[in-house]
Design a protein around this motif. Structure first.
Motif, PDB file in Angstrom:
ATOM      1  N   UNK A 170      82.328  89.846 107.472  1.00  0.00           N
ATOM      2  CA  UNK A 170      81.400  89.651 108.354  1.00  0.00           C
ATOM      3  C   UNK A 170      81.231  88.214 109.054  1.00  0.00           C
ATOM      4  N   UNK A 171      82.598  87.842 109.054  1.00  0.00           N
ATOM      5  CA  UNK A 171      82.605  86.368 109.676  1.00  0.00           C
ATOM      6  C   UNK A 171      82.692  85.316 108.661  1.00  0.00           C
ATOM      7  N   UNK A 172      82.278  85.615 107.294  1.00  0.00           N
ATOM      8  CA  UNK A 172      82.065  84.437 106.255  1.00  0.00           C
ATOM      9  C   UNK A 172      83.228  83.800 105.982  1.00  0.00           C
ATOM     10  N   UNK A 173      84.652  84.238 105.875  1.00  0.00           N
ATOM     11  CA  UNK A 173      85.445  83.433 105.546  1.00  0.00           C
ATOM     12  C   UNK A 173      85.950  82.296 106.707  1.00  0.00           C
ATOM     13  N   UNK A 174      85.419  82.993 107.944  1.00  0.00           N
ATOM     14  CA  UNK A 174      85.761  81.918 109.076  1.00  0.00           C
ATOM     15  C   UNK A 174      84.602  80.863 109.174  1.00  0.00           C
ATOM     16  N   UNK A 175      83.582  81.138 108.932  1.00  0.00           N
ATOM     17  CA  UNK A 175      81.859  80.162 108.971  1.00  0.00           C
ATOM     18  C   UNK A 175      81.962  79.534 107.790  1.00  0.00           C
ATOM     19  N   UNK A 176      82.290  80.087 106.633  1.00  0.00           N
ATOM     20  CA  UNK A 176      81.841  79.469 105.296  1.00  0.00           C
ATOM     21  C   UNK A 176      83.192  78.917 104.407  1.00  0.00           C
ATOM     22  N   UNK A 177      84.333  79.362 104.661  1.00  0.00           N
ATOM     23  CA  UNK A 177      85.463  79.168 103.786  1.00  0.00           C
ATOM     24  C   UNK A 177      86.405  78.352 104.521  1.00  0.00           C
ATOM     25  N   UNK A 178      86.600  78.750 105.686  1.00  0.00           N
ATOM     26  CA  UNK A 178      87.795  77.961 106.201  1.00  0.00           C
ATOM     27  C   UNK A 178      87.471  76.496 106.724  1.00  0.00           C
ATOM     28  N   UNK A 179      86.047  76.124 107.103  1.00  0.00           N
ATOM     29  CA  UNK A 179      85.800  74.987 107.278  1.00  0.00           C
ATOM     30  C   UNK A 179      85.908  73.784 106.179  1.00  0.00           C
ATOM     31  N   UNK A 180      85.689  74.363 105.008  1.00  0.00           N
ATOM     32  CA  UNK A 180      85.854  73.581 103.666  1.00  0.00           C
ATOM     33  C   UNK A 180      87.376  73.105 103.562  1.00  0.00           C
ATOM     34  N   UNK A 181      88.138  74.174 103.755  1.00  0.00           N
ATOM     35  CA  UNK A 181      89.648  74.186 103.709  1.00  0.00           C
ATOM     36  C   UNK A 181      90.141  72.914 104.748  1.00  0.00           C
ATOM     37  N   UNK A 182      89.589  73.171 105.881  1.00  0.00           N
ATOM     38  CA  UNK A 182      89.915  72.366 107.259  1.00  0.00           C
ATOM     39  C   UNK A 182      89.417  70.630 106.948  1.00  0.00           C
ATOM     40  N   UNK A 183      88.374  70.839 106.458  1.00  0.00           N
ATOM     41  CA  UNK A 183      87.992  69.242 105.937  1.00  0.00           C
ATOM     42  C   UNK A 183      88.589  68.718 104.526  1.00  0.00           C
ATOM     43  N   UNK A 184      89.547  69.385 104.000  1.00  0.00           N
ATOM     44  CA  UNK A 184      90.300  68.912 102.927  1.00  0.00           C
ATOM     45  C   UNK A 184      89.587  68.957 101.440  1.00  0.00           C
ATOM     46  N   UNK A 185      88.679  69.727 101.517  1.00  0.00           N
ATOM     47  CA  UNK A 185      87.922  69.654 100.192  1.00  0.00           C
ATOM     48  C   UNK A 185      88.008  70.919  99.405  1.00  0.00           C
ATOM     49  N   UNK A 186      88.657  71.983  99.663  1.00  0.00           N
ATOM     50  CA  UNK A 186      89.250  73.125  99.025  1.00  0.00           C
ATOM     51  C   UNK A 186      90.345  72.595  97.870  1.00  0.00           C
ATOM     52  N   UNK A 187      89.966  73.225  96.725  1.00  0.00           N
ATOM     53  CA  UNK A 187      91.137  73.180  95.723  1.00  0.00           C
ATOM     54  C   UNK A 187      91.483  74.764  95.191  1.00  0.00           C
ATOM     55  N   UNK A 188      92.365  74.921  95.154  1.00  0.00           N
ATOM     56  CA  UNK A 188      93.005  76.372  94.626  1.00  0.00           C
ATOM     57  C   UNK A 188      93.549  76.381  93.206  1.00  0.00           C
ATOM     58  N   UNK A 189      93.121  77.409  92.565  1.00  0.00           N
ATOM     59  CA  UNK A 189      93.688  77.334  91.164  1.00  0.00           C
ATOM     60  C   UNK A 189      93.688  78.845  90.589  1.00  0.00           C
TER      61      UNK A 189
END
Length: 300
Positions: A170-189
């Motif tokens: 429903x668009x949540x990856x684009x509006x609620x996940x990718x912005x966090x990645x783009x701001x450099x705050x995501x950590x993948x484990x």
């Protein structure tokens, strides 16, 4: 209703966004029958499972773990201003409930150090971001957002294959996940990552796939006690009676049932507390086993 407790020197508190909402049976459990309701009527009242309509009572809530000076938020519910026209109950919300719940615990968004994502469905990542001057920005500017790599890769690959981001969650990856990645705050484990390891205290992930491909549970363990934040492994207490009951959005129903039973058996066998994201009134409970079925029991 228990809303928080200590696990050794750690503290776990409920962070509600929507405390209670009655949802249509079809939204969750299309296969649920009146016979199922009647069998559970002795412990699931009409607020949890309506005897006529089979509507199910739900909550939408996160958990806060405080340990060693770290404020760890597990999941972030629906969020505000998110366009979800096919789900009116979460469409374009303008609610202060979630941030007020955090404030009631003495915290501002700036005080969160870690956001742990059990999975990346819309109602668990919504407050990852908020709308500021027309742009989605991380709600928690000082946090690292921890996600299972397999879960993120699955949805990112799906997003890359479509022409409209609203076709993916429903668009949540684009509006609620990718912005966090783009701001450099995501950590993948990995799905077994250790988040906090101190002498006698730990916070860690465990794999619980099925509802989504990379779903994880979050464990907080200290001083011989444990709590399990279960995300969407369990949506409703009727599933304790019927661990194989399919939730409409389960990506792999058989695998989801296996994960659900595994979590129930773990809680029942070890005494670990179940911290459920969608169960109202009894959100933090113990699990008791009886034959093929389970039941919730008071945590205290």
């Amino acid at each position: 209703m228990l809303t928080g407790l200590d696990i050794g020197a750690m503290r776990i508190d409920l962070v509600p966004e929507i405390r209670y909402r009655l949802m249509p049976r079809e939204f969750l459990f299309p296969d649920l029958t009146h016979a199922d309701q009647q069998r559970n009527a002795d412990w699931l009242g009409p607020q949890l499972l309506h005897p006529d309509t089979l509507a199910v009572g739900m909550a939408f809530q996160a958990y806060l773990i405080r340990a060693r000076g770290q404020n760890i938020l597990v999941d972030t519910c629906n969020g505000n201003h998110k366009s979800r026209p096919s789900a009116q109950w979460q469409h374009d919300l303008r609610s202060h409930n979630f941030l007020t719940s955090l404030a009631d615990l003495g915290l501002r968004p700036e005080d969160i150090h870690i956001v742990l994502c059990t999975h990346l469905h819309t109602d668990h990542v919504g407050w990852n971001t908020r709308l500021v001057n027309g742009e989605w920005v991380p709600t928690f500017p000082n946090a690292r957002y921890v996600m299972n790599r397999a879960e993120f890769d699955h949805y990112k690959a799906w997003l890359d294959r479509v022409d409209d981001p609203k076709k993916v969650m429903h668009g949540s990856i684009a509006d609620s996940v990718l912005p966090v990645v783009d701001h450099g705050q995501a950590e993948f484990v990995s799905d077994t990552a250790q988040i906090l390891t101190e002498i006698g205290e730990e916070v860690f992930l465990s794999p619980s796939p099925g509802h989504s491909p990379g779903h994880v549970c979050i464990h907080a363990r200290a001083s011989g006690a444990e709590a399990v934040v279960s995300g969407d492994v369990i949506h409703h207490p009727v599933q304790l009676d019927m661990p194989d009951l399919v939730m409409r959005a389960d990506a792999d129903p058989d695998l989801a049932a296996q994960s659900r039973r595994k979590v129930m058996e773990h809680c029942a066998g070890t005494g670990a507390l179940l911290c459920a994201g969608h169960i109202p009134f009894h959100s933090i409970s113990r699990v008791q086993e009886g034959g093929q079925a389970f039941r919730l029991a008071p945590a205290g």
